[in-house]
Write an enzyme that holds these catalytic residues in place. Structure first.
Site, PDB file in Angstrom:
ATOM      1  N   HIS A  91     -17.789  36.513  -5.662  1.00  0.00           N
ATOM      2  CA  HIS A  91     -18.508  37.204  -6.734  1.00  0.00           C
ATOM      3  C   HIS A  91     -17.541  38.150  -7.424  1.00  0.00           C
ATOM      4  O   HIS A  91     -16.824  38.898  -6.758  1.00  0.00           O
ATOM      5  CB  HIS A  91     -19.688  37.990  -6.171  1.00  0.00           C
ATOM      6  CG  HIS A  91     -20.373  38.859  -7.197  1.00  0.00           C
ATOM      7  ND1 HIS A  91     -20.797  38.377  -8.409  1.00  0.00           N
ATOM      8  CD2 HIS A  91     -20.691  40.184  -7.189  1.00  0.00           C
ATOM      9  CE1 HIS A  91     -21.365  39.355  -9.103  1.00  0.00           C
ATOM     10  NE2 HIS A  91     -21.292  40.469  -8.392  1.00  0.00           N
ATOM     11  N   HIS A  93     -16.844  40.457 -11.419  1.00  0.00           N
ATOM     12  CA  HIS A  93     -17.343  40.882 -12.729  1.00  0.00           C
ATOM     13  C   HIS A  93     -16.255  40.579 -13.755  1.00  0.00           C
ATOM     14  O   HIS A  93     -15.958  41.411 -14.611  1.00  0.00           O
ATOM     15  CB  HIS A  93     -17.702  42.367 -12.715  1.00  0.00           C
ATOM     16  CG  HIS A  93     -18.930  42.664 -11.920  1.00  0.00           C
ATOM     17  ND1 HIS A  93     -20.140  42.963 -12.508  1.00  0.00           N
ATOM     18  CD2 HIS A  93     -19.157  42.678 -10.589  1.00  0.00           C
ATOM     19  CE1 HIS A  93     -21.049  43.171 -11.570  1.00  0.00           C
ATOM     20  NE2 HIS A  93     -20.465  42.996 -10.393  1.00  0.00           N
ATOM     21  N   ASP A 116     -13.001  19.141 -15.902  1.00  0.00           N
ATOM     22  CA  ASP A 116     -12.211  18.858 -14.705  1.00  0.00           C
ATOM     23  C   ASP A 116     -12.803  19.500 -13.454  1.00  0.00           C
ATOM     24  O   ASP A 116     -12.540  19.040 -12.332  1.00  0.00           O
ATOM     25  CB  ASP A 116     -10.777  19.366 -14.887  1.00  0.00           C
ATOM     26  CG  ASP A 116      -9.916  18.417 -15.704  1.00  0.00           C
ATOM     27  OD1 ASP A 116     -10.262  17.224 -15.811  1.00  0.00           O
ATOM     28  OD2 ASP A 116      -8.889  18.878 -16.247  1.00  0.00           O
ATOM     29  N   HIS A 167     -25.719  40.053 -15.413  1.00  0.00           N
ATOM     30  CA  HIS A 167     -24.976  40.564 -14.259  1.00  0.00           C
ATOM     31  C   HIS A 167     -23.551  40.022 -14.241  1.00  0.00           C
ATOM     32  O   HIS A 167     -22.622  40.712 -14.641  1.00  0.00           O
ATOM     33  CB  HIS A 167     -25.740  40.202 -12.983  1.00  0.00           C
ATOM     34  CG  HIS A 167     -25.122  40.710 -11.728  1.00  0.00           C
ATOM     35  ND1 HIS A 167     -25.664  40.447 -10.481  1.00  0.00           N
ATOM     36  CD2 HIS A 167     -24.022  41.436 -11.493  1.00  0.00           C
ATOM     37  CE1 HIS A 167     -24.918  41.015  -9.554  1.00  0.00           C
ATOM     38  NE2 HIS A 167     -23.909  41.612 -10.141  1.00  0.00           N
ATOM     39  N   TYR A 225      -6.733  11.504  -9.397  1.00  0.00           N
ATOM     40  CA  TYR A 225      -5.891  12.655  -9.767  1.00  0.00           C
ATOM     41  C   TYR A 225      -5.201  13.219  -8.525  1.00  0.00           C
ATOM     42  O   TYR A 225      -5.796  13.302  -7.456  1.00  0.00           O
ATOM     43  CB  TYR A 225      -6.768  13.746 -10.417  1.00  0.00           C
ATOM     44  CG  TYR A 225      -6.003  14.982 -10.819  1.00  0.00           C
ATOM     45  CD1 TYR A 225      -5.410  15.087 -12.064  1.00  0.00           C
ATOM     46  CD2 TYR A 225      -5.859  16.056  -9.929  1.00  0.00           C
ATOM     47  CE1 TYR A 225      -4.709  16.222 -12.437  1.00  0.00           C
ATOM     48  CE2 TYR A 225      -5.149  17.184 -10.296  1.00  0.00           C
ATOM     49  CZ  TYR A 225      -4.573  17.275 -11.546  1.00  0.00           C
ATOM     50  OH  TYR A 225      -3.883  18.396 -11.901  1.00  0.00           O
TER      51      TYR A 225
END
Length: 228
Positions: A91, A93, A116, A167, A225
């Site tokens: 997480h 910001h 991708d 958020h 790939y």
């Protein structure tokens, strides 16, 4: 696990994804029944691997001398219980992804850089209700993420990212390294999408056949790939 989670957390400021202590990384080991996560509010300049917090799969502390876990732990716990194939969560910001969260918008797939890694638009959740925010905010944040993926029939590993309304972003992956990488890519494609719309406000998402080609050549059954 503590060392991996510690190093992953240090990657966030190095990649420009966080300032101050605005982020966290966790890893789960379901066989051992443990989650390791960054401690709450501890400076990246001073924290050490031994300070990473160990909990059970419900978020209960397992070490007597433990620091307080990240305040987002409850969100991580909900995601681990609902997305059984993921092994780590990030997480942040990060600036570009937060712009989309604050605009309350999905991030469309405008090009192959996006395709991708993310199969289709990166979803933005609905707004949490006042009751949800004032009751168990972090747990409800996890629940609204799960709700978004279920309602839209999105496979969590096909789109390993979400924008929480107003958020910010959460990403995940099968490994902690992959979860961090997905955060880096998320913020890059968020920036690219914003610039694309500024250059051409009428732009639409890439065609499905181009999306399919770029996503499945990396992640499909017959992926080719890389050196696998």
């Amino acid at each position: 696990m503590k060392q991996r989670v510690f190093e992953a957390n240090l990657t966030l400021p190095k990649e420009g994804l966080i300032k101050l202590t605005w982020g966290n990384v966790s890893e789960i080991n379901r066989k051992l029944g443990v989650i390791v996560i960054k401690p709450s509010g501890v400076s990246y300049d001073t924290m050490c691997a031994e300070e990473m917090v160990v909990t059970d799969l419900n978020g209960n502390l397992l070490e007597k001398e433990s620091l307080n876990p990240s305040s987002d732990l409850a969100t991580h716990v909900v995601l681990y219980k609902s997305f059984e194939k993921i092994g780590a969560i990030v997480h942040t910001h990060s600036t570009n992804a937060v712009k989309w969260a604050q605009a309350r918008r999905d991030i469309p797939a405008y090009g192959t850089t996006h395709a991708d890694t993310f199969y289709g638009s990166i979803p933005c959740t609905r707004q949490l209700t006042r009751e949800e925010i004032e009751s168990e905010y972090e747990k409800e944040t996890g629940k609204v993420i799960v709700e978004t993926f279920k309602k839209r029939n999105i496979e969590p590993l096909a789109c390993p990212a979400v924008i929480v309304y107003g958020h910010g972003p959460f990403t995940w992956g099968e490994t902690v390294e992959k979860a961090v990488q997905n955060s880096v890519i998320l913020d890059e494609v968020a920036s690219m999408a914003l610039g694309t719309e500024q250059l051409k406000p009428t732009i639409t998402a890439i065609d499905s056949y181009l999306l399919d080609k770029h996503y499945y050549r990396k992640h499909g059954v017959n992926a080719y790939y890389g050196q696998n």
